[in-house]
Design a protein around this motif. Structure first.
Motif, PDB file in Angstrom:
ATOM      1  N   ARG A 189       0.828  -1.205   0.000  1.00  0.00           N
ATOM      2  CA  ARG A 189       0.000   0.000   0.000  1.00  0.00           C
ATOM      3  C   ARG A 189       0.868   1.264   0.000  1.00  0.00           C
ATOM      4  N   THR A 190       0.201   2.435  -0.042  1.00  0.00           N
ATOM      5  CA  THR A 190       0.926   3.705  -0.187  1.00  0.00           C
ATOM      6  C   THR A 190       0.478   4.719   0.850  1.00  0.00           C
ATOM      7  N   ASP A 191       1.439   5.434   1.441  1.00  0.00           N
ATOM      8  CA  ASP A 191       1.142   6.574   2.317  1.00  0.00           C
ATOM      9  C   ASP A 191       2.225   7.630   2.087  1.00  0.00           C
ATOM     10  N   ILE A 192       1.948   8.527   1.157  1.00  0.00           N
ATOM     11  CA  ILE A 192       2.927   9.549   0.782  1.00  0.00           C
ATOM     12  C   ILE A 192       3.132  10.548   1.917  1.00  0.00           C
ATOM     13  N   GLY A 193       2.060  10.907   2.583  1.00  0.00           N
ATOM     14  CA  GLY A 193       2.153  11.856   3.695  1.00  0.00           C
ATOM     15  C   GLY A 193       3.087  11.364   4.784  1.00  0.00           C
ATOM     16  N   ALA A 194       3.006  10.081   5.118  1.00  0.00           N
ATOM     17  CA  ALA A 194       3.881   9.500   6.149  1.00  0.00           C
ATOM     18  C   ALA A 194       5.345   9.541   5.714  1.00  0.00           C
ATOM     19  N   ALA A 195       5.590   9.283   4.432  1.00  0.00           N
ATOM     20  CA  ALA A 195       6.967   9.307   3.919  1.00  0.00           C
ATOM     21  C   ALA A 195       7.550  10.711   3.975  1.00  0.00           C
TER      22      ALA A 195
ATOM     23  N   TRP B 207      -9.354   9.422 -13.852  1.00  0.00           N
ATOM     24  CA  TRP B 207      -7.976   9.871 -14.052  1.00  0.00           C
ATOM     25  C   TRP B 207      -7.883  11.391 -14.008  1.00  0.00           C
ATOM     26  N   ARG B 208      -8.797  12.083 -14.690  1.00  0.00           N
ATOM     27  CA  ARG B 208      -8.776  13.555 -14.701  1.00  0.00           C
ATOM     28  C   ARG B 208      -8.970  14.122 -13.302  1.00  0.00           C
ATOM     29  N   GLN B 209      -9.885  13.519 -12.541  1.00  0.00           N
ATOM     30  CA  GLN B 209     -10.132  13.989 -11.171  1.00  0.00           C
ATOM     31  C   GLN B 209      -8.888  13.820 -10.298  1.00  0.00           C
ATOM     32  N   ARG B 210      -8.228  12.676 -10.457  1.00  0.00           N
ATOM     33  CA  ARG B 210      -6.998  12.442  -9.688  1.00  0.00           C
ATOM     34  C   ARG B 210      -5.927  13.457 -10.053  1.00  0.00           C
ATOM     35  N   GLN B 211      -5.769  13.739 -11.329  1.00  0.00           N
ATOM     36  CA  GLN B 211      -4.753  14.683 -11.770  1.00  0.00           C
ATOM     37  C   GLN B 211      -5.075  16.107 -11.293  1.00  0.00           C
ATOM     38  N   GLN B 212      -6.348  16.438 -11.284  1.00  0.00           N
ATOM     39  CA  GLN B 212      -6.750  17.754 -10.770  1.00  0.00           C
ATOM     40  C   GLN B 212      -6.425  17.875  -9.282  1.00  0.00           C
ATOM     41  N   GLN B 213      -6.638  16.793  -8.542  1.00  0.00           N
ATOM     42  CA  GLN B 213      -6.329  16.802  -7.114  1.00  0.00           C
ATOM     43  C   GLN B 213      -4.828  16.927  -6.886  1.00  0.00           C
ATOM     44  N   LEU B 214      -4.032  16.238  -7.697  1.00  0.00           N
ATOM     45  CA  LEU B 214      -2.582  16.354  -7.597  1.00  0.00           C
ATOM     46  C   LEU B 214      -2.116  17.770  -7.907  1.00  0.00           C
ATOM     47  N   THR B 215      -2.685  18.345  -8.967  1.00  0.00           N
ATOM     48  CA  THR B 215      -2.346  19.724  -9.341  1.00  0.00           C
ATOM     49  C   THR B 215      -2.651  20.677  -8.198  1.00  0.00           C
ATOM     50  N   HIS B 216      -3.791  20.487  -7.561  1.00  0.00           N
ATOM     51  CA  HIS B 216      -4.184  21.324  -6.408  1.00  0.00           C
ATOM     52  C   HIS B 216      -3.178  21.145  -5.268  1.00  0.00           C
ATOM     53  N   THR B 217      -2.814  19.892  -4.973  1.00  0.00           N
ATOM     54  CA  THR B 217      -1.876  19.613  -3.876  1.00  0.00           C
ATOM     55  C   THR B 217      -0.529  20.282  -4.110  1.00  0.00           C
ATOM     56  N   PHE B 218       0.020  20.124  -5.296  1.00  0.00           N
ATOM     57  CA  PHE B 218       1.355  20.660  -5.569  1.00  0.00           C
ATOM     58  C   PHE B 218       1.353  22.179  -5.715  1.00  0.00           C
TER      59      PHE B 218
ATOM     60  N   VAL C   6       5.086  23.150  -4.758  1.00  0.00           N
ATOM     61  CA  VAL C   6       6.034  22.103  -5.153  1.00  0.00           C
ATOM     62  C   VAL C   6       5.973  21.935  -6.672  1.00  0.00           C
ATOM     63  N   ASP C   7       7.126  22.051  -7.343  1.00  0.00           N
ATOM     64  CA  ASP C   7       7.189  21.822  -8.788  1.00  0.00           C
ATOM     65  C   ASP C   7       7.109  20.324  -9.061  1.00  0.00           C
ATOM     66  N   TRP C   8       6.407  19.970 -10.162  1.00  0.00           N
ATOM     67  CA  TRP C   8       6.259  18.548 -10.462  1.00  0.00           C
ATOM     68  C   TRP C   8       6.122  18.317 -11.956  1.00  0.00           C
ATOM     69  N   VAL C   9       6.413  17.098 -12.373  1.00  0.00           N
ATOM     70  CA  VAL C   9       6.208  16.678 -13.755  1.00  0.00           C
ATOM     71  C   VAL C   9       5.536  15.315 -13.741  1.00  0.00           C
ATOM     72  N   SER C  10       4.842  15.017 -14.826  1.00  0.00           N
ATOM     73  CA  SER C  10       4.161  13.737 -14.980  1.00  0.00           C
ATOM     74  C   SER C  10       4.723  13.044 -16.222  1.00  0.00           C
ATOM     75  N   VAL C  11       5.149  11.782 -16.057  1.00  0.00           N
ATOM     76  CA  VAL C  11       5.833  11.068 -17.136  1.00  0.00           C
ATOM     77  C   VAL C  11       5.209   9.690 -17.337  1.00  0.00           C
ATOM     78  N   ALA C  12       4.770   9.404 -18.568  1.00  0.00           N
ATOM     79  CA  ALA C  12       4.273   8.065 -18.893  1.00  0.00           C
ATOM     80  C   ALA C  12       5.450   7.137 -19.162  1.00  0.00           C
TER      81      ALA C  12
ATOM     82  N   PHE D 173      -2.068  14.534   1.194  1.00  0.00           N
ATOM     83  CA  PHE D 173      -0.725  14.753   1.746  1.00  0.00           C
ATOM     84  C   PHE D 173      -0.277  16.202   1.556  1.00  0.00           C
ATOM     85  N   LEU D 174      -1.253  17.087   1.338  1.00  0.00           N
ATOM     86  CA  LEU D 174      -0.946  18.504   1.143  1.00  0.00           C
ATOM     87  C   LEU D 174      -0.247  19.096   2.354  1.00  0.00           C
TER      88      LEU D 174
END
Length: 289
Positions: free
Chosen positions: A158-164, A250-261, A266-272, A190-191
């Motif tokens: 499982r995943t817990d980014i906030g804890a990390a 997928w779009r909703q998740r990406q929107q949430q990530l964009t909001h968090t960063f 925090v600068d970020w990139v998304s790579v397939a 994890f904002l």
């Protein structure tokens, strides 16, 4: 994975990552991730326009004329890689698995750090801290990190980014440049942890994803296994409604990530996994220049 196979993969990754760090990233890394501290270098006589706050009063009193302290930027940094080793990274439908791309990108950053004489350390995380490798310098240390990434077996899927991120903040007291490398499949926010970390440190994020999560192809009925929970379901990819619901998620998740960063600055990139990650990393480096 057998030892000989691991060593072969380590060598292959080393050759590619060193080439990238020497020929492509050297300048971008050097200019983007400057040491943020200032180290005392020398004193010299005061010149018109110098900041009076830099006057060294002890030297000034000794020589009976004003001298100022000269500072230079501290080049040596500490770089930390926060690498997601949860179950969802062991997936890939094109070119390579997400975990493989994450390893290559982490290795490239590590060798770029070595070129700059920086220390490099790693936090492997799932929904717990799987392993902490303290920052050190040198090729031997980087090869050890790559070996661990290639053959690491986490206790949890499982995943817990906030804890990390919270663990990283507790462990690293001095200013550190940190890269969080993950697919960011985490149902928990994890904002807050990112905001706290980014006050002291320089946080960056690299999202690795597979094209299937962005756009589900029409390949009929498929069985999908959630690598983090073990839950299995059947999906009718021939259904337009199913494919649309998948794309909306997928779009909703990406929107949430964009909001968090954006809210944690925090600068970020998304790579397939079939993307040219070199371009993505250079884009990330350019954002810090």
């Amino acid at each position: 994975m057998e030892t000989s196979e691991i060593l072969k993969k380590v060598r292959k990754i080393e050759i590619k990552a060193k080439r990238l760090s020497q020929n492509i990233f050297a300048g971008q890394y050097h200019s983007a991730f400057k040491g943020r501290g200032m180290a005392f270098a020398e004193v010299r006589e005061y010149q018109f326009g110098d900041d009076v706050r830099d006057i060294d009063w002890n030297v000034t009193a000794r020589f009976r004329k004003p001298f100022v302290k000269v500072f230079e930027e501290e080049r040596e940094m500490t770089v930390m890689l926060l690498v997601d080793v949860s179950g969802s990274l062991n997936f890939g439908t094109r070119h390579q698995m997400k975990s493989e791309m994450a390893t290559e990108m982490a290795a490239t950053i590590a060798f770029s750090a070595m070129q700059n004489n920086d220390k490099i350390g790693v936090v492997f995380f799932s929904d717990r801290i799987e392993k902490f490798i303290p920052p050190k310098k040198g090729r031997k240390h980087i090869l050890y990190i790559i070996r661990e990434m290639l053959d690491f077996h986490p206790e949890s899927f499982r995943t817990d980014i906030g804890a990390a991120v919270a663990f990283f903040t507790r462990m690293m007291k001095r200013h550190t440049t940190a890269f969080v490398i993950s697919d960011f499949y985490d149902s928990k926010p994890f904002l807050h942890e990112m905001q706290i970390a980014n006050r002291t440190h320089e946080m960056m994020a690299i999202q690795v994803y597979d094209r299937w999560v962005e756009s589900l192809p029409d390949v009929g009925l498929i069985k999908v296994n959630d690598a983090e929970t073990g839950h299995e379901i059947y999906l009718d990819t021939g259904s337009r409604r199913v494919r649309q619901a998948h794309a909306d998620y997928w779009r909703q998740r990406q929107q949430q990530l964009t909001h968090t960063f954006s809210h944690s600055k925090v600068d970020w990139v998304s790579v397939a996994t079939d993307d040219d990650y070199v371009k993505a990393m250079m884009l990330l480096f350019a954002s810090k220049g």
